[in-house]
Design an enzyme around this catalytic site. Structure first.
Site, PDB file in Angstrom:
ATOM      1  N   GLU A 143     -28.892  72.130  18.181  1.00 50.10           N
ATOM      2  CA  GLU A 143     -29.293  71.282  19.414  1.00 50.10           C
ATOM      3  C   GLU A 143     -28.073  70.054  19.636  1.00 50.10           C
ATOM      4  OE1 GLU A 143     -33.372  69.672  18.635  1.00 50.10           O
ATOM      5  OE2 GLU A 143     -34.125  71.411  19.356  1.00 50.10           O
ATOM      6  N   GLU A 300     -36.644  78.623  18.429  1.00 58.20           N
ATOM      7  CA  GLU A 300     -37.483  78.124  17.561  1.00 58.20           C
ATOM      8  C   GLU A 300     -38.569  77.955  18.546  1.00 58.20           C
ATOM      9  OE1 GLU A 300     -36.136  73.882  16.333  1.00 58.20           O
ATOM     10  OE2 GLU A 300     -34.251  74.613  15.363  1.00 58.20           O
TER      11      GLU A 300
END
Ligand code: GLA
Ligand code: ZN
Length: 669
Positions: A143, A300
């Protein structure tokens, strides 16, 4: 091959446990795990001492159960020994304060020493795993994001500006530094837009946002280069943050990756609501698919309650599976659940995995295990099948950045405005592609470009080409206001699009939260539309060649045009001069989709989402029930239910609460 699996942290658990974990994974139908993306201090416990033995052992346990591996490069969480080397490794926030050790993502993306150590660990991992039979690919960092305002970034920014503008004269001219006496005579006088400097020059601030985005793109590229060279057989991706994240131009970040992956959480501790609006995840999925116009991975996928300090609402029985299917319905070709087992320690102790803290399986594991069995049956039909759409929305990160600098109205939010329009399309079972301002628009019949505030000539030309070829374009307020240097254009608004729109903004009003203005539709075909009102912003329009679609009914501009439509050859342009309320966008969505002949795949009740994926002429239909009630849906064709393999379906089908049907048409188109 469809990948189905979990994000796994073997280093958090005793080695004796690994085999049981791998067995439970295999029983759930898992064939992939992501490993190691936060394990730098385990892989390089001391500077230059690399230890991959534990990871080798974990991988061989997994491989013995038929599970393959995606490795994360660990640069999101550097070890203390590295960060102790220099204070300059730490990112500086907008207020000028330096981050300190203790979380993650605390590094400066332009720090040369950080680059060095990143290169070393990535090269070591890549060298070690290049030929490992169980390793299939890489996730870079985790991220990416966060803007750094440190002195190193300041000088890189100055060099970046020098490359962009060539001369200070040019920069001074474009930014308008004559204002408040900001004319720069040396590159190193140019500051960062720190909050201590107050409200910055909009040109400087936008360029800094672009630079900060480019910094991560370059940092990622450095890692891509190493991996491409050492591991030519492996794929490379990164886990993006959906539509929500707004500090990196995701089109740029995606460009040199093999595919996009992202992290999908629908019930978090930060948004504690009883109801989940599935439109948000739908927009995120469509954005992720749009970054490269190809299918993507969910790296995820929510596996349980999320929580750092507090705990989110528990996903209702069926929701985890439903959300995973929703991702697939929008183009996901892999789903990995975050995380395998709930951590007993660390910041994310309450971010629940498929197994509980104590290692026992849970209701969540059973739900996903059921899905795993289904995937064994259907995944080969799904994988690689594509989503097709004739409607697109234009996402401009530059405009989004510009609104972060000047919000225009305290109620205005670019992402919310974008979402409001998206939602009106999504509620009508319309699949929407999310595209960049300069992407090819020829596949589409309807293109909506909300608040395209910073409008480069190439983007304006692209939209014009689309309209001249017969497309229907919709634009909204604050379009075409800014040039690329974030200065206001020296033209009537909507600037470069004024002629195409056949209308000009005579003046505008910015509304306080409690004020709205009723709209009156003047086109006969909209006469029976429900009442709609203008909010936040009112452009008062003066058509040059367009016809009036709606007028304001109140205030000193009562009777003046609010929405216009212009015919350009076979194409049309709608200028919607206000931010509007939900009924306005619902009315427009219904009317516009009808006028371009885009029909919902299936007419479904509210709370049901319908999407299609295609392989050649063969259609897969996904019916997702996001409600607590059983729902009835009328089918148009003859289908087989791929999940339960039952006899052909026709007419009306029932979908249980939080359930999904994956149907295949029995006779291809
Ligand atoms: C993100 C990160 C994960 C984890 C989860 C839960 O998406 O990528 O590492 O932190 O959130 O907080
Ligand atoms: Zn920095």
């Amino acid at each position: 091959m469809f990948y189905f699996g979990a994000d796994y942290y073997p280093e958090h658990w005793p080695e004796e446990r690994w085999d049981r974990d791998a067995r439970l994974m295999a029983e759930a139908g898992f064939n992939v795990v992501r490993l190691a993306e936060f394990a730098w201090s385990k892989m390089e416990p001391r500077e230059g001492q690399y230890d991959f033995q534990w990871l080798d052992r974990a991988i061989s346990v997994l491989a013995s159960h038929g599970i393959q591996v995606v490795l994360g490069t660990p640069s999101a969480s550097p070890p203390p020994w590295l960060m102790a080397k220099s204070a300059e490794l730490f990112l500086v926030r907008e207020d000028g304060r330096r981050a300190t050790f203790g979380n993650r993502r605390e590094y400066c993306p332009n720090n040369p020493l950080y680059h060095d150590y990143t290169r070393r660990i990535v090269a070591q991992m890549a060298g070690h795993y290049a030929d490992h039979p169980a390793v299939i690919g890489w996730q870079i960092d985790n991220e990416l994001g966060g803007r750094c305002y440190c002195p190193i970034c300041a000088s890189s920014f100055q060099a970046w500006l020098q490359r962009r503008y060539g001369s200070l004269d040019e920069l001074n001219e474009r930014w308008g530094t004559v204002f408040w006496s900001h004319a720069y005579t040396d590159w190193d006088q140019i500051p960062l837009p720190l909050t201590t400097g107050g409200s910055p020059n909009p040109g400087l601030a936008l360029d800094f946002h672009r630079f900060a985005s480019d910094s991560y793109v370059a940092y990622q590229q450095m890692q891509i280069d190493i991996l491409r060279q050492k591991c030519p057989g492996h794929f490379i991706t990164h886990n993006f943050m959906g539509f929500r994240y707004d500090q990196i131009n995701y089109f740029d970040l995606a460009q040199n990756l093999d595919f996009v992956a992202w992290d999908n959480y629908q019930r978090t501790e930060w948004g504690m609501r009883a109801e989940v609006d599935p439109g948000h995840a739908a927009l995120a999925q469509d954005t992720m698919r749009g970054l490269k116009h190809q299918n993507f991975w969910v790296m995820e996928q929510q596996a349980g309650q999320s929580g750092w300090g507090t705990v989110s609402v528990a996903p209702r029985p069926g929701e985890l599976r439903l959300w995973a299917y929703q991702a697939i319905a929008h183009g996901a070709d892999a789903i990995l659940f975050f995380r395998w087992r709930t951590a007993r320690f660390g910041t994310e102790e309450y971010w629940h995995g498929l197994l509980d803290h104590d290692g026992n399986t849970s209701r969540r594991y059973q739900e996903i295990k059921r899905m795993g069995a289904e995937m064994r049956e259907v995944s080969e039909r799904i994988c690689g099948a594509t989503v097709k759409s004739s409607v697109a929305m234009v996402l401009s990160y530059e405009s989004r950045f510009a609104f972060q600098i000047q919000q225009n109205n305290p109620q205005f939010s670019y992402p919310s405005h974008f979402y409001q329009i998206y939602r009106s399309l999504h509620q009508r079972q319309t699949l929407v592609d999310i595209v960049a301002p300069t992407d090819d628009l020829s596949p589409y019949r309807l293109v909506v470009a909300p608040a395209l505030h910073v409008l480069p000539k190439v983007a304006a030309d692209n939209l014009e080409r689309f309209v001249r070829a017969g497309g229907l374009l919709v634009v909204t307020p604050r379009t075409g206001v800014k040039d690329e240097a974030n200065s206001v254009v020296n033209r009537r608004l909507p600037g470069l699009l004024a002629e195409l729109c056949g209308t000009e903004v005579e003046e505008y009003d910015s509304l306080p939260a409690e004020v709205s203005n009723q709209l009156k539709f003047t086109l006969p075909e909209l006469a029976s539309a429900p009442p709609a009102s203008a909010r936040v912003w009112c452009d008062v329009l003066r058509p040059t060649s367009a016809t009036v679609v709606a007028r304001y009914t109140q205030d000193y501009y009562a009777g003046k045009p609010a929405i216009t439509r212009n015919q350009v050859g076979r194409g049309q342009v709608m200028y919607v001069g206000t931010m509007g309320d939900a009924p306005l966008y619902q009315t427009l969505a219904r009317w516009l989709l009808h006028s371009v002949g885009v029909q919902p795949v299936v007419n479904a009740p509210e709370g049901i989402e319908v999407t299609e994926r295609w392989r050649q002429n063969s259609q897969l239909l996904f019916l997702l029930n996001h409600t607590e009630q059983e729902q009835e849906i009328a089918l148009n064709g003859r289908y087989v239910d791929l999940l339960d393999g039952s006899a052909p379906l026709e007419g009306t089908v029932l979908v249980a609460p939080w359930d999904v049907l994956v149907l295949m048409e029995t006779r291809p188109h």
